[in-house]
Design a protein around this motif. Sequence first.
Motif, mmCIF file in Angstrom:
data_model
loop_
_atom_site.group_PDB
_atom_site.id
_atom_site.type_symbol
_atom_site.label_atom_id
_atom_site.label_comp_id
_atom_site.label_asym_id
_atom_site.label_seq_id
_atom_site.Cartn_x
_atom_site.Cartn_y
_atom_site.Cartn_z
ATOM 1 N N THR A 1 0.879 -1.099 0.057
ATOM 2 C CA THR A 1 -0.065 -0.028 -0.004
ATOM 3 C C THR A 1 0.900 1.256 -0.121
ATOM 4 O O THR A 1 1.953 1.311 0.547
ATOM 5 N N PRO A 2 0.347 2.376 -0.487
ATOM 6 C CA PRO A 2 1.112 3.507 -0.274
ATOM 7 C C PRO A 2 1.921 3.839 1.286
ATOM 8 O O PRO A 2 2.783 4.546 1.129
ATOM 9 N N ALA A 3 1.076 3.248 2.145
ATOM 10 C CA ALA A 3 1.447 3.785 3.562
ATOM 11 C C ALA A 3 2.952 2.766 3.686
ATOM 12 O O ALA A 3 3.584 3.194 4.705
ATOM 13 N N ASP A 4 3.130 1.631 2.776
ATOM 14 C CA ASP A 4 4.314 0.988 3.002
ATOM 15 C C ASP A 4 5.782 1.476 2.552
ATOM 16 O O ASP A 4 6.590 0.992 2.771
ATOM 17 N N LEU A 5 5.404 2.407 1.751
ATOM 18 C CA LEU A 5 6.412 2.919 0.734
ATOM 19 C C LEU A 5 7.857 3.603 1.492
ATOM 20 O O LEU A 5 8.718 3.163 1.119
ATOM 21 N N PRO A 6 7.250 4.291 2.505
ATOM 22 C CA PRO A 6 8.825 4.836 3.279
ATOM 23 C C PRO A 6 9.420 3.543 3.950
ATOM 24 O O PRO A 6 10.660 3.781 3.667
ATOM 25 N N HIS A 7 8.630 2.463 4.365
ATOM 26 C CA HIS A 7 9.392 1.270 4.749
ATOM 27 C C HIS A 7 10.175 0.735 3.725
ATOM 28 O O HIS A 7 11.250 -0.063 3.927
ATOM 29 N N VAL A 8 9.413 0.456 2.482
ATOM 30 C CA VAL A 8 10.173 -0.111 1.233
ATOM 31 C C VAL A 8 11.362 0.646 0.861
ATOM 32 O O VAL A 8 12.589 -0.051 0.505
ATOM 33 N N ALA A 9 11.279 2.106 0.765
ATOM 34 C CA ALA A 9 12.365 2.806 0.422
ATOM 35 C C ALA A 9 13.492 2.869 1.306
ATOM 36 O O ALA A 9 14.611 2.785 0.859
ATOM 37 N N GLU A 10 13.320 2.707 2.602
ATOM 38 C CA GLU A 10 14.260 2.615 3.700
ATOM 39 C C GLU A 10 14.915 1.106 3.419
ATOM 40 O O GLU A 10 16.358 0.823 3.320
ATOM 41 N N VAL A 36 19.397 -2.172 1.051
ATOM 42 C CA VAL A 36 19.520 -3.813 0.555
ATOM 43 C C VAL A 36 20.447 -3.327 -0.657
ATOM 44 O O VAL A 36 21.631 -3.912 -1.126
ATOM 45 N N PHE A 37 20.062 -2.491 -1.370
ATOM 46 C CA PHE A 37 20.696 -2.012 -2.693
ATOM 47 C C PHE A 37 21.592 -0.897 -2.912
ATOM 48 O O PHE A 37 22.465 -0.730 -3.378
ATOM 49 N N ARG A 38 21.376 0.013 -2.011
ATOM 50 C CA ARG A 38 22.099 1.252 -2.103
ATOM 51 C C ARG A 38 23.040 1.560 -0.934
ATOM 52 O O ARG A 38 23.598 2.486 -0.849
ATOM 53 N N ASN A 39 23.112 0.804 -0.145
ATOM 54 C CA ASN A 39 23.873 0.876 1.152
ATOM 55 C C ASN A 39 23.657 2.378 1.773
ATOM 56 O O ASN A 39 24.788 2.904 2.104
ATOM 57 N N THR A 75 6.791 -9.035 8.654
ATOM 58 C CA THR A 75 7.322 -9.735 9.906
ATOM 59 C C THR A 75 6.584 -9.884 10.862
ATOM 60 O O THR A 75 5.449 -9.131 11.181
ATOM 61 N N ASP A 76 6.897 -10.921 11.973
ATOM 62 C CA ASP A 76 6.117 -11.216 13.118
ATOM 63 C C ASP A 76 5.689 -9.750 13.855
ATOM 64 O O ASP A 76 4.745 -9.611 14.473
ATOM 65 N N ASP A 77 6.728 -8.928 13.816
ATOM 66 C CA ASP A 77 6.676 -7.644 14.689
ATOM 67 C C ASP A 77 5.878 -6.402 13.837
ATOM 68 O O ASP A 77 5.835 -5.523 14.275
ATOM 69 N N GLY A 78 5.393 -6.722 12.583
ATOM 70 C CA GLY A 78 4.784 -5.922 11.803
ATOM 71 C C GLY A 78 5.572 -4.839 10.870
ATOM 72 O O GLY A 78 5.198 -3.983 10.104
ATOM 73 N N THR A 79 6.822 -5.360 11.022
ATOM 74 C CA THR A 79 7.865 -4.507 10.203
ATOM 75 C C THR A 79 8.085 -4.978 8.547
ATOM 76 O O THR A 79 7.943 -6.145 8.533
ATOM 77 N N VAL A 80 8.040 -4.054 7.839
ATOM 78 C CA VAL A 80 8.085 -4.472 6.373
ATOM 79 C C VAL A 80 9.528 -5.133 6.003
ATOM 80 O O VAL A 80 10.693 -4.403 6.292
ATOM 81 N N GLY A 81 9.689 -6.488 5.854
ATOM 82 C CA GLY A 81 10.903 -6.935 5.943
ATOM 83 C C GLY A 81 11.267 -7.449 4.608
ATOM 84 O O GLY A 81 12.392 -8.068 4.252
ATOM 85 N N GLY A 82 10.498 -7.305 3.321
ATOM 86 C CA GLY A 82 10.823 -7.738 2.165
ATOM 87 C C GLY A 82 9.758 -7.059 1.119
ATOM 88 O O GLY A 82 8.796 -6.434 1.589
ATOM 89 N N VAL A 114 15.051 -8.781 0.496
ATOM 90 C CA VAL A 114 14.631 -8.958 1.659
ATOM 91 C C VAL A 114 15.662 -8.380 2.666
ATOM 92 O O VAL A 114 16.869 -8.768 2.474
ATOM 93 N N GLY A 115 15.144 -7.823 3.840
ATOM 94 C CA GLY A 115 16.051 -6.989 4.548
ATOM 95 C C GLY A 115 17.088 -7.923 5.304
ATOM 96 O O GLY A 115 18.113 -7.519 5.470
ATOM 97 N N ASP A 116 16.449 -9.037 6.026
ATOM 98 C CA ASP A 116 17.246 -10.133 6.743
ATOM 99 C C ASP A 116 17.009 -11.339 6.585
ATOM 100 O O ASP A 116 16.228 -12.141 7.103
ATOM 101 N N PRO A 117 17.559 -11.829 5.381
ATOM 102 C CA PRO A 117 17.380 -13.210 4.843
ATOM 103 C C PRO A 117 18.039 -14.229 5.742
ATOM 104 O O PRO A 117 17.441 -15.225 5.963
ATOM 105 N N ALA A 118 18.829 -13.959 6.518
ATOM 106 C CA ALA A 118 19.203 -14.893 7.688
ATOM 107 C C ALA A 118 18.238 -15.341 8.721
ATOM 108 O O ALA A 118 18.074 -16.085 9.153
ATOM 109 N N THR A 119 17.340 -14.076 9.036
ATOM 110 C CA THR A 119 16.359 -14.262 10.190
ATOM 111 C C THR A 119 15.193 -14.806 9.271
ATOM 112 O O THR A 119 14.162 -15.451 9.918
#
Length: 172
Positions: free
Chosen positions: A8-17, A22-25, A59-66, A92-97
């Motif tokens: 959703t548009p509300a997810d985009l700040p989290h997706v941008a971060e 992940v891609f731009r360090n 994720t389980d805690d409600g964070t956008v993780g992928g 994916v932000g943390d593929p190990a987790t």
Amino acid sequence: MSEVRSCTPADLPHVAELYRCVFRNGAALSTEALSAYLHDIYFENPWHEEDIASRVFVTDDGTVGGFIGVLPVRLAFEGRPVRGALACSLMVGDPATEPFAGVRLLRSLIAGPQDVTLSDSANSLSRTLVERHHQFGFREPHEIAAVDDLALQLGERAAAGGGLRLAGEARR
């Protein structure tokens, strides 16, 4: 419990971060500017369709993780309309987790209403996930055969100067 759902548009700040990490360090472009850019691409494009949408892994805690970006594409095959989904920026932000987050995002995308799923690019890991899609339960064997048959037909028609085209594109 973690889930995959439409972005959703509300997810985009989290997706941008997530994208910056992940891609731009964390490089130059601000989260706000990147979020606005993603909104334009995924929600304001002229082909936007609610049912062929980008997906987020929460994720389980409600964070956008992928995230997997999805753009609807209108195509034609033998004069008939074909609905396509163009996959972009699987991350994916943390593929190990969350080791199955990428697989779950792909499964959600491929299970969508489109007739064909395409990708703008893929690294070796993404290609491996797609090539082994049957091992992750993406398609039943008869569906894989139908997709493979369509791909073979498209390849033969492309070699003969026909095949899959963007809807409205003139034959060359």
